[in-house]
Design a protein around this motif. Structure first.
Motif, short mmCIF file in Angstrom:
data_model
loop_
_atom_site.label_atom_id
_atom_site.label_comp_id
_atom_site.label_asym_id
_atom_site.label_seq_id
_atom_site.Cartn_x
_atom_site.Cartn_y
_atom_site.Cartn_z
N LEU A 171 38.59 -5.23 118.56
CA LEU A 171 37.39 -4.52 119.00
C LEU A 171 36.36 -5.45 119.60
O LEU A 171 35.59 -5.04 120.48
CB LEU A 171 36.77 -3.75 117.83
CG LEU A 171 37.30 -2.34 117.57
CD1 LEU A 171 38.76 -2.34 117.18
CD2 LEU A 171 36.46 -1.65 116.48
N THR A 172 36.34 -6.70 119.14
CA THR A 172 35.30 -7.63 119.61
C THR A 172 35.85 -8.89 120.24
O THR A 172 35.10 -9.62 120.89
CB THR A 172 34.41 -8.04 118.41
OG1 THR A 172 35.24 -8.60 117.37
CG2 THR A 172 33.67 -6.83 117.86
N LEU A 192 38.59 1.86 128.14
CA LEU A 192 37.16 1.59 128.07
C LEU A 192 36.77 0.56 129.13
O LEU A 192 35.73 0.69 129.77
CB LEU A 192 36.78 1.09 126.68
CG LEU A 192 35.30 0.77 126.48
CD1 LEU A 192 34.43 2.01 126.67
CD2 LEU A 192 35.06 0.14 125.10
N ASP A 193 37.60 -0.46 129.32
CA ASP A 193 37.33 -1.44 130.37
C ASP A 193 37.22 -0.75 131.73
O ASP A 193 36.32 -1.05 132.52
CB ASP A 193 38.45 -2.48 130.43
CG ASP A 193 38.42 -3.44 129.26
OD1 ASP A 193 37.38 -3.50 128.57
OD2 ASP A 193 39.43 -4.13 129.05
N ALA A 242 25.50 -3.24 126.25
CA ALA A 242 25.15 -2.34 125.14
C ALA A 242 26.39 -1.79 124.45
O ALA A 242 26.43 -1.69 123.21
CB ALA A 242 24.28 -1.19 125.66
N VAL A 243 27.42 -1.45 125.22
CA VAL A 243 28.65 -0.92 124.63
C VAL A 243 29.37 -2.01 123.84
O VAL A 243 29.91 -1.76 122.75
CB VAL A 243 29.56 -0.32 125.72
CG1 VAL A 243 30.94 0.02 125.15
CG2 VAL A 243 28.91 0.92 126.33
N GLU A 244 29.40 -3.22 124.36
CA GLU A 244 30.01 -4.33 123.62
C GLU A 244 29.27 -4.58 122.31
O GLU A 244 29.89 -4.85 121.27
CB GLU A 244 30.01 -5.59 124.49
CG GLU A 244 30.99 -5.52 125.66
CD GLU A 244 30.84 -6.69 126.61
OE1 GLU A 244 29.97 -7.55 126.37
OE2 GLU A 244 31.59 -6.75 127.61
N ALA A 245 27.95 -4.47 122.35
CA ALA A 245 27.16 -4.64 121.12
C ALA A 245 27.48 -3.53 120.12
O ALA A 245 27.52 -3.75 118.90
CB ALA A 245 25.67 -4.66 121.45
N GLU A 280 30.13 -1.65 115.09
CA GLU A 280 31.15 -0.81 114.45
C GLU A 280 32.14 -1.67 113.66
O GLU A 280 32.45 -1.37 112.50
CB GLU A 280 31.89 0.00 115.53
CG GLU A 280 33.01 0.89 115.01
CD GLU A 280 32.52 2.16 114.36
OE1 GLU A 280 33.37 3.02 114.05
OE2 GLU A 280 31.30 2.30 114.11
N ALA A 281 32.65 -2.73 114.28
CA ALA A 281 33.64 -3.58 113.61
C ALA A 281 33.02 -4.30 112.41
O ALA A 281 33.62 -4.38 111.33
CB ALA A 281 34.21 -4.60 114.60
#
Length: 334
Positions: free
Chosen positions: A78-79, A110-111, A124-127, A132-133
């Motif tokens: 996820l990260t 998602l990419d 923002a989505v990566e954050a 979440e993880a």
């Protein structure tokens, strides 16, 4: 453990993260976009990622009459982009590796969705994925190792009660699908299970890379251990692509088969639809080695684009290839 949704606000489309906390359910804004068309694929991919990450750690592995936990290694993807390759290399179980494969695809989707949005939205989505993880790991550690979650954690998680879209948002995450895949691997050795997982990856990868999932020209589905294709206007013909039985006499043999529906009631012969019918083999392409996913993808995409190919292929003789493909007929039953 989070459900994502979109909300119109002052001419923008907000993406919201909805989750349980100690007092109930609350939401927070992930980011905003200029249009619903840009937001929708991001929301859809985030929901799939959340469900695929959460459900495996929320249920017990009941294979072999035991109670165990599923791995948590998939959470790294996820990260950490470099960890995505690990989603395609395991051999834990057919169901768990299927989840990892679908998670890999969801992250790729998602990419694609983020490629069309401004850089601040991507950040923002990566954050959000990092949050979440991190909070899922923290709540897992609290539940399984009695390690208190940090004070700042807001998202609650309960075993066997994952907060995800209804049904998990994927048929794969259903109890029925998991139990079916568990039955498929009963009695297998570790080596046989690894082979079965590798064959499953070929099958699912080929299907997802083709245009058949969205094809309007017929019915296509993938359900381990086969792909089923029944295009419209194919003269009652259908095609299956089957993986080998890992513990059977034909271990190692892939099969592409064309069959014809024969009515159980002879009086219905020649009608457009039968009330009930039995599939009778027409021809088979038996393969001793696993095909390349690209070759299966090409076959499925051609069939979706030209459903009239199936009656043409059904007339192929032994030793000849299905026209336009790399698969040679090894047996004719017509």
């Amino acid at each position: 453990m989070t459900i994502y949704c979109q909300h119109a606000n002052r001419g923008k489309t907000q993406i919201l993260a909805v989750y349980r906390n100690g007092c109930g359910v609350e939401s927070s804004t992930v980011t905003s976009l200029d249009s619903i068309d840009l937001a929708a694929p991001v929301v859809e991919a985030l929901n799939r990622i959340s469900a695929l990450a959460t459900v495996p750690v929320s249920i017990f592995d009941m294979r072999e009459r035991r109670v165990a936990s599923y791995p948590t290694e998939h959470l790294a993807a996820l990260t950490d982009r470099s960890a995505r390759a690990d989603l395609l290399g395991g051999a834990h179980s057919l169901w768990y590796e299927s989840v990892c494969l679908e998670l890999h695809q969801a992250l790729a989707d998602l990419d694609d969705a983020l490629a069309a949005v401004p850089q601040p939205v991507r950040v923002a989505v990566e954050a959000e994925l990092e949050t979440e993880a991190r909070e899922l790991r923290d709540t897992l550690a609290e539940s399984t190792e009695a390690i208190p979650a940090p004070e700042g954690n807001r998202r609650s998680w309960d075993h066997e009660q994952p907060f995800v879209p209804y049904g998990g948002g994927s048929p794969l995450l259903s109890t029925t699908a998991r139990e079916q895949l568990d039955r498929e691997e009963e009695g297998l050795t570790a080596e046989q299970r690894a082979d079965a997982v590798a064959n499953l990856r070929v099958l699912v990868t080929a299907f997802e890379q083709s245009s058949t999932a969205e094809a309007g020209s017929g019915f296509f589905s993938v359900e381990y251990p086969e792909i089923f294709a029944e295009p419209h206007d194919a003269n009652h013909l259908f095609l299956t692509i089957r993986v080998p039985e890992p513990d059977g006499e034909d271990a190692g043999a892939w099969s592409i088969e064309i069959c014809r529906w024969e009515p159980d009631d002879p009086a219905e012969e020649g009608e457009d639809e039968y009330s009930s019918a039995t599939g009778e083999p027409v021809l088979e392409c038996r393969l001793t080695n696993a095909p390349r996913p690209d070759d299966i993808t090409d076959l499925l995409s051609r069939l979706a684009a030209e459903p009239g190919l199936l009656p043409q292929w059904a007339e192929t003789e032994v030793g000849a290839p299905l026209a336009g493909t790399k698969f040679f007929v090894t047996k004719v039953s017509r």
